[in-house]
Design an enzyme around this catalytic site. Structure first.
Site, PDB file in Angstrom:
ATOM      1  N   LYS A 202      38.598  37.324  45.730  1.00 53.80           N
ATOM      2  CA  LYS A 202      38.133  38.717  45.848  1.00 53.80           C
ATOM      3  C   LYS A 202      39.178  39.490  46.647  1.00 53.80           C
ATOM      4  CE  LYS A 202      33.814  41.287  46.227  1.00 53.80           C
ATOM      5  NZ  LYS A 202      33.829  41.978  44.937  1.00 53.80           N
TER       6      LYS A 202
ATOM      7  N   LEU B 159      35.766  36.501  38.721  1.00 59.64           N
ATOM      8  CA  LEU B 159      35.168  36.371  40.052  1.00 59.64           C
ATOM      9  C   LEU B 159      33.787  35.750  39.857  1.00 59.64           C
ATOM     10  CD1 LEU B 159      35.496  37.179  43.108  1.00 59.64           C
ATOM     11  CD2 LEU B 159      33.907  39.014  42.565  1.00 59.64           C
TER      12      LEU B 159
ATOM     13  N   GLU C 289      35.339  39.184  32.008  1.00 62.21           N
ATOM     14  CA  GLU C 289      34.316  39.852  32.826  1.00 62.21           C
ATOM     15  C   GLU C 289      34.517  41.354  32.719  1.00 62.21           C
ATOM     16  OE1 GLU C 289      34.777  38.966  37.028  1.00 62.21           O
ATOM     17  OE2 GLU C 289      36.947  39.041  36.880  1.00 62.21           O
TER      18      GLU C 289
ATOM     19  N   HIS D 274      58.084  40.063  52.288  1.00 64.41           N
ATOM     20  CA  HIS D 274      57.111  39.425  51.389  1.00 64.41           C
ATOM     21  C   HIS D 274      56.560  38.119  51.947  1.00 64.41           C
ATOM     22  CE1 HIS D 274      58.567  42.363  48.607  1.00 64.41           C
ATOM     23  NE2 HIS D 274      57.861  41.883  47.596  1.00 64.41           N
TER      24      HIS D 274
ATOM     25  N   TYR E 169      38.048  41.026  50.429  1.00 67.63           N
ATOM     26  CA  TYR E 169      36.901  41.859  50.783  1.00 67.63           C
ATOM     27  C   TYR E 169      35.610  41.290  50.226  1.00 67.63           C
ATOM     28  CZ  TYR E 169      36.450  43.880  46.069  1.00 67.63           C
ATOM     29  OH  TYR E 169      36.231  44.058  44.736  1.00 67.63           O
TER      30      TYR E 169
ATOM     31  N   ARG F  41      31.975  33.179  50.457  1.00 67.79           N
ATOM     32  CA  ARG F  41      33.016  33.576  49.498  1.00 67.79           C
ATOM     33  C   ARG F  41      34.166  34.304  50.201  1.00 67.79           C
ATOM     34  NH1 ARG F  41      31.470  37.200  44.345  1.00 67.79           N
ATOM     35  NH2 ARG F  41      31.268  38.769  45.987  1.00 67.79           N
TER      36      ARG F  41
ATOM     37  N   ARG G 188      57.795  44.564  57.556  1.00 69.24           N
ATOM     38  CA  ARG G 188      57.659  44.376  56.108  1.00 69.24           C
ATOM     39  C   ARG G 188      58.585  43.285  55.570  1.00 69.24           C
ATOM     40  NH1 ARG G 188      59.027  45.576  51.028  1.00 69.24           N
ATOM     41  NH2 ARG G 188      57.292  46.040  49.619  1.00 69.24           N
TER      42      ARG G 188
HETATM   43  C1  LIG Z   1      35.910  41.743  38.995  1.00 65.76           C
HETATM   44  C2  LIG Z   1      34.506  41.528  39.448  1.00 65.76           C
HETATM   45  N1  LIG Z   1      33.732  40.647  38.804  1.00 65.76           N
HETATM   46  C3  LIG Z   1      32.451  40.434  39.159  1.00 65.76           C
HETATM   47  C4  LIG Z   1      31.876  41.126  40.207  1.00 65.76           C
HETATM   48  C5  LIG Z   1      30.446  40.872  40.575  1.00 65.76           C
HETATM   49  O1  LIG Z   1      30.372  40.124  41.761  1.00 65.76           O
HETATM   50  P1  LIG Z   1      29.129  40.235  42.732  1.00 65.76           P
HETATM   51  O2  LIG Z   1      27.922  39.876  41.945  1.00 65.76           O
HETATM   52  O3  LIG Z   1      29.427  39.232  43.803  1.00 65.76           O
HETATM   53  O4  LIG Z   1      29.084  41.635  43.245  1.00 65.76           O
HETATM   54  C6  LIG Z   1      32.643  42.044  40.924  1.00 65.76           C
HETATM   55  C7  LIG Z   1      32.071  42.781  42.048  1.00 65.76           C
HETATM   56  O5  LIG Z   1      32.695  43.554  42.695  1.00 65.76           O
HETATM   57  C8  LIG Z   1      33.994  42.249  40.538  1.00 65.76           C
HETATM   58  O6  LIG Z   1      34.771  43.124  41.191  1.00 65.76           O
END
Ligand SMILES: Cc1ncc(COP(=O)(O)O)c(C=O)c1O
Length: 284
Positions: free
Chosen positions: A145, A201, A177, A101, A32, A51, A99
């Site tokens: 993501k 991320l 993070e 895996h 997403y 991305r 279904r």
């Molecule tokens: C785990 C995580 N880290 C960092 C971010 C920040 O990313 P962005 O600046 O692209 O929104 C997000 C945003 O949803 C996130 O879910």
């Protein structure tokens, strides 16, 4: 919200149905993006779409629409909805298959996109928020993501239960993070954030800030820092698409610096606002 992007078209939300054997629904097998809309314009859309495709490639998933098609669907949705400030949620799941895996071959995925209401979090940006520290129990592909977000959901909920806004995650005392944000510290005038590897991320806001810091000769380093360094930092802040840049003034009940948003954080907020305005027009 009434219109949505659904498999290559714009349709009324009520017309969209997802099958119980969609792999996004059953396995969390999908990816997403969230894109901020300011003055009806998507901010940093190209970076988000890049991305989106990178995340898909990392899970061996071909998106059956081109980048140009997805972009045109987004503009068509914005046109139909006519919203000024919002967030676009865009998701692609691997699609419908009995279904199992094993990744199925030659199936079309399910594309969904819609707008979520939400003003800029001005009060949070001005006053700062509090956070907790929590163990990072997620998998080792946090650069993707992915829609599978159980680790993030559990951490965020723990933070909110503690009366805080964010959970700052760590692996063996190394801060990675936030549950839905990137985390930065300021130490002796230098900006520090975790390197963009498989443990975080690589936020689009994070990337924008690195560009801003470079343009303005603000010292920054992408390197790991510890929980102790976090707690003793001069300033701490988070970044994300929906929250932009928000100071973190209290962590686990302890004040960061003097407990007020820091000068460098405020300077970055101003510069970031200017970069949004350069792309999307004046923010009021
Ligand atoms: C785990 C995580 N880290 C960092 C971010 C920040 O990313 P962005 O600046 O692209 O929104 C997000 C945003 O949803 C996130 O879910």
């Amino acid at each position: 919200m009434s219109f949505i992007i659904f498999n290559g078209d714009i349709t009324d939300r009520q017309n969209a149905k997802v099958d119980i054997e969609d792999r996004g629904y059953q396995f969390g097998d999908g990816i997403y993006e969230v894109v901020r809309i300011y003055n009806g314009h998507p901010f940093a859309l190209t970076a988000h779409i890049e991305r989106f495709f990178e995340s898909a490639a990392k899970i061996q998933m071909d998106i059956s629409y081109s980048k140009e098609k997805i972009e045109s669907l987004i503009y068509a949705l914005l046109d139909k909805e006519g919203k000024s400030t919002a967030s676009l949620y865009l998701q692609y799941s691997r699609g419908i298959s009995v279904r199992n895996h094993v990744i199925p071959k030659n199936i079309n995925g399910t594309l969904v996109g819609y707008l979520l209401d939400g003003e800029r979090p001005v009060a949070l940006m001005e006053n700062g928020v509090s956070a907790i520290i929590a163990a990072d129990t997620r998998w080792l592909h946090c650069d993707i993501k992915s829609i599978s977000l159980l680790g993030n959901i559990l951490a965020k909920s723990k933070a909110v239960e503690a009366g805080c806004t964010e959970a700052i995650l760590h692996r063996d005392q190394i801060v990675t993070e936030g549950s839905s944000t990137n985390i930065w510290i300021v130490q002796d005038g230098e900006l520090i954030t975790h390197p963009a590897n498989n443990l975080i991320l690589n936020g689009i806001t994070r990337q924008q800030l690195i560009m801003i810091a470079t343009q303005h000769d603000m010292p920054y380093t992408e390197k790991s820092f510890t929980v102790t360094e976090l707690l003793h930092a001069d300033e701490v802040f988070l970044t994300s698409t929906t929250l932009e840049i928000v100071p973190i003034t209290i962590i686990d009940g302890k004040k960061i610096g003097n407990g007020k948003p820091g000068a460098i954080t405020k300077e970055l907020q101003k510069l970031f606002t200017l970069s949004i305005e350069a792309e999307c027009g004046l923010l009021v």
